[in-house]
Design a protein around this motif. Sequence first.
Motif, PDB file in Angstrom:
ATOM      1  N   MET A 157      11.772  -0.974   3.631  1.00 30.45           N
ATOM      2  CA  MET A 157      10.357  -0.681   3.409  1.00 30.45           C
ATOM      3  C   MET A 157      10.069  -0.507   1.917  1.00 30.45           C
ATOM      4  O   MET A 157       9.074  -0.993   1.393  1.00 30.45           O
ATOM      5  CB  MET A 157       9.973   0.589   4.180  1.00 30.45           C
ATOM      6  CG  MET A 157       8.483   0.866   4.178  1.00 30.45           C
ATOM      7  SD  MET A 157       7.587  -0.375   5.143  1.00 30.45           S
ATOM      8  CE  MET A 157       5.904   0.191   4.953  1.00 30.45           C
ATOM      9  N   THR A 158      10.960   0.209   1.230  1.00 30.85           N
ATOM     10  CA  THR A 158      10.795   0.433  -0.199  1.00 30.85           C
ATOM     11  C   THR A 158      10.803  -0.877  -0.963  1.00 30.85           C
ATOM     12  O   THR A 158      10.031  -1.066  -1.913  1.00 30.85           O
ATOM     13  CB  THR A 158      11.909   1.343  -0.731  1.00 30.85           C
ATOM     14  OG1 THR A 158      11.873   2.584  -0.013  1.00 30.85           O
ATOM     15  CG2 THR A 158      11.726   1.616  -2.208  1.00 30.85           C
ATOM     16  N   ARG A 159      11.662  -1.797  -0.544  1.00 28.26           N
ATOM     17  CA  ARG A 159      11.763  -3.091  -1.226  1.00 28.26           C
ATOM     18  C   ARG A 159      10.466  -3.877  -1.097  1.00 28.26           C
ATOM     19  O   ARG A 159      10.004  -4.507  -2.063  1.00 28.26           O
ATOM     20  CB  ARG A 159      12.935  -3.889  -0.649  1.00 28.26           C
ATOM     21  CG  ARG A 159      13.242  -5.159  -1.443  1.00 28.26           C
ATOM     22  CD  ARG A 159      14.511  -5.789  -0.941  1.00 28.26           C
ATOM     23  NE  ARG A 159      14.830  -6.996  -1.682  1.00 28.26           N
ATOM     24  CZ  ARG A 159      15.421  -7.033  -2.860  1.00 28.26           C
ATOM     25  NH1 ARG A 159      15.766  -5.910  -3.450  1.00 28.26           N
ATOM     26  NH2 ARG A 159      15.679  -8.181  -3.455  1.00 28.26           N
ATOM     27  N   TYR A 160       9.842  -3.849   0.098  1.00 27.78           N
ATOM     28  CA  TYR A 160       8.575  -4.544   0.290  1.00 27.78           C
ATOM     29  C   TYR A 160       7.469  -3.921  -0.554  1.00 27.78           C
ATOM     30  O   TYR A 160       6.628  -4.615  -1.123  1.00 27.78           O
ATOM     31  CB  TYR A 160       8.180  -4.532   1.767  1.00 27.78           C
ATOM     32  CG  TYR A 160       9.057  -5.390   2.636  1.00 27.78           C
ATOM     33  CD1 TYR A 160       9.183  -6.769   2.400  1.00 27.78           C
ATOM     34  CD2 TYR A 160       9.770  -4.847   3.692  1.00 27.78           C
ATOM     35  CE1 TYR A 160       9.995  -7.561   3.197  1.00 27.78           C
ATOM     36  CE2 TYR A 160      10.585  -5.632   4.486  1.00 27.78           C
ATOM     37  CZ  TYR A 160      10.694  -6.981   4.239  1.00 27.78           C
ATOM     38  OH  TYR A 160      11.493  -7.763   5.023  1.00 27.78           O
ATOM     39  N   PHE A 161       7.468  -2.595  -0.627  1.00 28.35           N
ATOM     40  CA  PHE A 161       6.472  -1.902  -1.441  1.00 28.35           C
ATOM     41  C   PHE A 161       6.636  -2.270  -2.918  1.00 28.35           C
ATOM     42  O   PHE A 161       5.650  -2.519  -3.612  1.00 28.35           O
ATOM     43  CB  PHE A 161       6.607  -0.385  -1.261  1.00 28.35           C
ATOM     44  CG  PHE A 161       5.692   0.405  -2.161  1.00 28.35           C
ATOM     45  CD1 PHE A 161       4.358   0.567  -1.846  1.00 28.35           C
ATOM     46  CD2 PHE A 161       6.179   0.976  -3.334  1.00 28.35           C
ATOM     47  CE1 PHE A 161       3.508   1.275  -2.686  1.00 28.35           C
ATOM     48  CE2 PHE A 161       5.345   1.688  -4.178  1.00 28.35           C
ATOM     49  CZ  PHE A 161       3.999   1.832  -3.850  1.00 28.35           C
ATOM     50  N   ASN A 162       7.877  -2.288  -3.377  1.00 31.19           N
ATOM     51  CA  ASN A 162       8.140  -2.655  -4.779  1.00 31.19           C
ATOM     52  C   ASN A 162       7.681  -4.083  -5.076  1.00 31.19           C
ATOM     53  O   ASN A 162       7.148  -4.363  -6.153  1.00 31.19           O
ATOM     54  CB  ASN A 162       9.626  -2.506  -5.095  1.00 31.19           C
ATOM     55  CG  ASN A 162      10.076  -1.058  -5.119  1.00 31.19           C
ATOM     56  OD1 ASN A 162       9.256  -0.153  -5.260  1.00 31.19           O
ATOM     57  ND2 ASN A 162      11.357  -0.828  -4.962  1.00 31.19           N
ATOM     58  N   ALA A 163       7.903  -4.982  -4.114  1.00 35.83           N
ATOM     59  CA  ALA A 163       7.487  -6.369  -4.297  1.00 35.83           C
ATOM     60  C   ALA A 163       5.969  -6.476  -4.396  1.00 35.83           C
ATOM     61  O   ALA A 163       5.430  -7.181  -5.261  1.00 35.83           O
ATOM     62  CB  ALA A 163       8.003  -7.228  -3.146  1.00 35.83           C
ATOM     63  N   LEU A 164       5.270  -5.761  -3.519  1.00 39.03           N
ATOM     64  CA  LEU A 164       3.806  -5.788  -3.547  1.00 39.03           C
ATOM     65  C   LEU A 164       3.270  -5.160  -4.830  1.00 39.03           C
ATOM     66  O   LEU A 164       2.314  -5.664  -5.426  1.00 39.03           O
ATOM     67  CB  LEU A 164       3.253  -5.044  -2.321  1.00 39.03           C
ATOM     68  CG  LEU A 164       3.450  -5.741  -0.968  1.00 39.03           C
ATOM     69  CD1 LEU A 164       2.988  -4.827   0.164  1.00 39.03           C
ATOM     70  CD2 LEU A 164       2.683  -7.055  -0.932  1.00 39.03           C
ATOM     71  N   ALA A 165       3.900  -4.053  -5.253  1.00 37.53           N
ATOM     72  CA  ALA A 165       3.475  -3.389  -6.486  1.00 37.53           C
ATOM     73  C   ALA A 165       3.684  -4.305  -7.688  1.00 37.53           C
ATOM     74  O   ALA A 165       2.834  -4.378  -8.586  1.00 37.53           O
ATOM     75  CB  ALA A 165       4.246  -2.086  -6.673  1.00 37.53           C
ATOM     76  N   THR A 166       4.807  -5.021  -7.710  1.00 37.21           N
ATOM     77  CA  THR A 166       5.094  -5.952  -8.801  1.00 37.21           C
ATOM     78  C   THR A 166       4.068  -7.079  -8.849  1.00 37.21           C
ATOM     79  O   THR A 166       3.560  -7.434  -9.926  1.00 37.21           O
ATOM     80  CB  THR A 166       6.504  -6.546  -8.636  1.00 37.21           C
ATOM     81  OG1 THR A 166       7.462  -5.489  -8.641  1.00 37.21           O
ATOM     82  CG2 THR A 166       6.815  -7.515  -9.766  1.00 37.21           C
ATOM     83  N   LEU A 167       3.746  -7.629  -7.687  1.00 38.82           N
ATOM     84  CA  LEU A 167       2.742  -8.694  -7.628  1.00 38.82           C
ATOM     85  C   LEU A 167       1.380  -8.185  -8.098  1.00 38.82           C
ATOM     86  O   LEU A 167       0.650  -8.894  -8.795  1.00 38.82           O
ATOM     87  CB  LEU A 167       2.642  -9.235  -6.195  1.00 38.82           C
ATOM     88  CG  LEU A 167       3.820 -10.082  -5.708  1.00 38.82           C
ATOM     89  CD1 LEU A 167       3.639 -10.434  -4.236  1.00 38.82           C
ATOM     90  CD2 LEU A 167       3.947 -11.360  -6.536  1.00 38.82           C
ATOM     91  N   ALA A 168       1.054  -6.957  -7.720  1.00 39.60           N
ATOM     92  CA  ALA A 168      -0.229  -6.370  -8.131  1.00 39.60           C
ATOM     93  C   ALA A 168      -0.290  -6.199  -9.648  1.00 39.60           C
ATOM     94  O   ALA A 168      -1.316  -6.487 -10.281  1.00 39.60           O
ATOM     95  CB  ALA A 168      -0.441  -5.028  -7.431  1.00 39.60           C
ATOM     96  N   ILE A 169       0.806  -5.747 -10.236  1.00 44.85           N
ATOM     97  CA  ILE A 169       0.843  -5.555 -11.697  1.00 44.85           C
ATOM     98  C   ILE A 169       0.700  -6.890 -12.417  1.00 44.85           C
ATOM     99  O   ILE A 169      -0.051  -7.014 -13.396  1.00 44.85           O
ATOM    100  CB  ILE A 169       2.157  -4.856 -12.101  1.00 44.85           C
ATOM    101  CG1 ILE A 169       2.152  -3.408 -11.580  1.00 44.85           C
ATOM    102  CG2 ILE A 169       2.333  -4.873 -13.620  1.00 44.85           C
ATOM    103  CD1 ILE A 169       3.470  -2.699 -11.748  1.00 44.85           C
ATOM    104  N   PHE A 170       1.414  -7.904 -11.933  1.00 46.69           N
ATOM    105  CA  PHE A 170       1.302  -9.223 -12.559  1.00 46.69           C
ATOM    106  C   PHE A 170      -0.112  -9.785 -12.394  1.00 46.69           C
ATOM    107  O   PHE A 170      -0.618 -10.469 -13.286  1.00 46.69           O
ATOM    108  CB  PHE A 170       2.325 -10.189 -11.968  1.00 46.69           C
ATOM    109  CG  PHE A 170       3.671 -10.125 -12.629  1.00 46.69           C
ATOM    110  CD1 PHE A 170       3.947 -10.901 -13.742  1.00 46.69           C
ATOM    111  CD2 PHE A 170       4.659  -9.287 -12.156  1.00 46.69           C
ATOM    112  CE1 PHE A 170       5.181 -10.834 -14.373  1.00 46.69           C
ATOM    113  CE2 PHE A 170       5.900  -9.214 -12.776  1.00 46.69           C
ATOM    114  CZ  PHE A 170       6.158  -9.987 -13.887  1.00 46.69           C
TER     115      PHE A 170
END
Length: 210
Positions: free
Chosen positions: A1-14
């Motif tokens: 779950m944490t990995r998916y959240f990190n991926a979404l957060a990274t995409l949002a920042i980019f």
Amino acid sequence: MTRYFNALATLAIFAIFLKLGSLTSVINKLQIGQQELAVGMGLATLGSLLGLQLFSLESTKHKHTPPIKLGVNLGGSVVPLLFLLFFFNQQSPQIQHVFILTALVTAVVYPMTRMDRQRGMVIYLFGAVISAALGALILDPNNYLVLAYSAAVLGTLIGGDLLHLLQLKKLKEMSNRTVFIGGGGILDAIFLSGLMAMMTAETFQQMQFL
């Protein structure tokens, strides 16, 4: 779950950097063509699937437990260093500035890295990104992009991973497991820190933050 959240957060920042124009500006200033960008991201993606085991660490506290196996993820650790060489060919910051800022970022990242009994080393990016971006703008306003990238990548690699390796030997839970430096692949702190440091530095420069 944490990995998916990190991926979404990274995409949002980019996405935010893209909206601000920072991502496009970085690509233009580094004179990166579409083909070079595609090749670079392809290498990062393919490399994230590959890991190379290097050696083993014997536990210091638990003498009878199996050793911890240590390796590198090509996409998360080797590819960022290849990008560094490529960027140096585009711009050439003074080497003393690279050493100074890398040391600063290392000092910031080291205490912000925690040891997780399940995942090993967990690095928080905020300190590396901000210190590398601001330091690059102060030290070398003409070559701040490559300087920010270099210091963020090297500082995260040294302060977040290499200086914490001996602490892994104290974690019984990590025995008989393989810990990969850059194990997050293209979502690893080493890979992301450099890219985000460049875009953060560009955003600060456009805002005339300094």
